[in-house]
Design a protein around this motif. Sequence first.
Motif, PDB file in Angstrom:
ATOM      1  N   MET A 230      92.345 -54.177  11.707  1.00 58.89           N
ATOM      2  CA  MET A 230      91.737 -52.863  11.641  1.00 58.89           C
ATOM      3  C   MET A 230      92.423 -51.936  12.650  1.00 58.89           C
ATOM      4  SD  MET A 230      87.763 -52.049  12.061  1.00 58.89           S
ATOM      5  CE  MET A 230      87.124 -50.783  11.081  1.00 58.89           C
ATOM      6  N   LYS A 231      92.809 -50.764  12.170  1.00 58.47           N
ATOM      7  CA  LYS A 231      93.497 -49.801  13.033  1.00 58.47           C
ATOM      8  C   LYS A 231      92.497 -49.005  13.866  1.00 58.47           C
ATOM      9  CE  LYS A 231      97.454 -48.933  10.058  1.00 58.47           C
ATOM     10  NZ  LYS A 231      98.191 -47.919   9.337  1.00 58.47           N
ATOM     11  N   ALA A 232      92.967 -48.598  15.018  1.00 61.06           N
ATOM     12  CA  ALA A 232      92.134 -47.735  15.869  1.00 61.06           C
ATOM     13  C   ALA A 232      92.099 -46.342  15.247  1.00 61.06           C
ATOM     14  CB  ALA A 232      92.699 -47.673  17.271  1.00 61.06           C
ATOM     15  N   PRO A 233      90.956 -45.677  15.317  1.00 62.67           N
ATOM     16  CA  PRO A 233      90.887 -44.329  14.740  1.00 62.67           C
ATOM     17  C   PRO A 233      91.789 -43.361  15.494  1.00 62.67           C
ATOM     18  CG  PRO A 233      88.853 -44.870  15.889  1.00 62.67           C
ATOM     19  CD  PRO A 233      89.691 -46.095  15.888  1.00 62.67           C
ATOM     20  N   LYS A 234      92.324 -42.429  14.741  1.00 67.07           N
ATOM     21  CA  LYS A 234      93.208 -41.414  15.313  1.00 67.07           C
ATOM     22  C   LYS A 234      92.359 -40.329  15.971  1.00 67.07           C
ATOM     23  CE  LYS A 234      97.393 -39.098  13.790  1.00 67.07           C
ATOM     24  NZ  LYS A 234      98.150 -38.645  12.631  1.00 67.07           N
ATOM     25  N   PRO A 235      92.676 -39.937  17.203  1.00 64.13           N
ATOM     26  CA  PRO A 235      91.866 -38.894  17.851  1.00 64.13           C
ATOM     27  C   PRO A 235      92.041 -37.539  17.162  1.00 64.13           C
ATOM     28  CG  PRO A 235      93.760 -39.435  19.206  1.00 64.13           C
ATOM     29  CD  PRO A 235      93.749 -40.413  18.064  1.00 64.13           C
ATOM     30  N   ILE A 236      91.010 -36.754  17.246  1.00 67.95           N
ATOM     31  CA  ILE A 236      91.059 -35.419  16.659  1.00 67.95           C
ATOM     32  C   ILE A 236      91.915 -34.528  17.557  1.00 67.95           C
ATOM     33  CG2 ILE A 236      89.712 -33.388  16.023  1.00 67.95           C
ATOM     34  CD1 ILE A 236      87.375 -35.278  15.503  1.00 67.95           C
ATOM     35  N   ALA A 237      92.860 -33.845  16.961  1.00 69.41           N
ATOM     36  CA  ALA A 237      93.761 -32.975  17.713  1.00 69.41           C
ATOM     37  C   ALA A 237      93.737 -31.575  17.107  1.00 69.41           C
ATOM     38  CB  ALA A 237      95.179 -33.522  17.693  1.00 69.41           C
ATOM     39  N   SER A 238      94.041 -30.620  17.922  1.00 69.65           N
ATOM     40  CA  SER A 238      94.079 -29.228  17.474  1.00 69.65           C
ATOM     41  C   SER A 238      95.325 -28.990  16.619  1.00 69.65           C
ATOM     42  CB  SER A 238      94.108 -28.311  18.693  1.00 69.65           C
ATOM     43  OG  SER A 238      94.341 -26.979  18.304  1.00 69.65           O
ATOM     44  N   PRO A 239      95.202 -28.229  15.544  1.00 68.38           N
ATOM     45  CA  PRO A 239      96.388 -27.908  14.740  1.00 68.38           C
ATOM     46  C   PRO A 239      97.304 -26.898  15.438  1.00 68.38           C
ATOM     47  CG  PRO A 239      94.460 -26.852  13.814  1.00 68.38           C
ATOM     48  CD  PRO A 239      93.978 -27.722  14.933  1.00 68.38           C
TER      49      PRO A 239
END
Length: 77
Positions: free
Chosen positions: A1-10
């Motif tokens: 299971m992959k670690a979730p990708k953090p939310i980043a600003s566009p």
Amino acid sequence: MKAPKPIASPVPEAWYPTLSVIMLAIGLVVTASFFIYEATSSRRNRSLAKELTTGAVASVFLGFGSLFLLLSSGVYV
């Protein structure tokens, strides 16, 4: 299971101050043109569509300019 990708600003954080200055400046210019239009045109010559469009454009630019000003000063909303 992959670690979730953090939310980043566009938008890169380095652009926040520049975007806030540009958007606030555009918003203030559009607001000034709205006030000049209201002061110089007679009541019979005014166009509701032009007033609503100018007000909406000024509101959007001032709103996003304020958002980027808050973000650039460290207030994350």
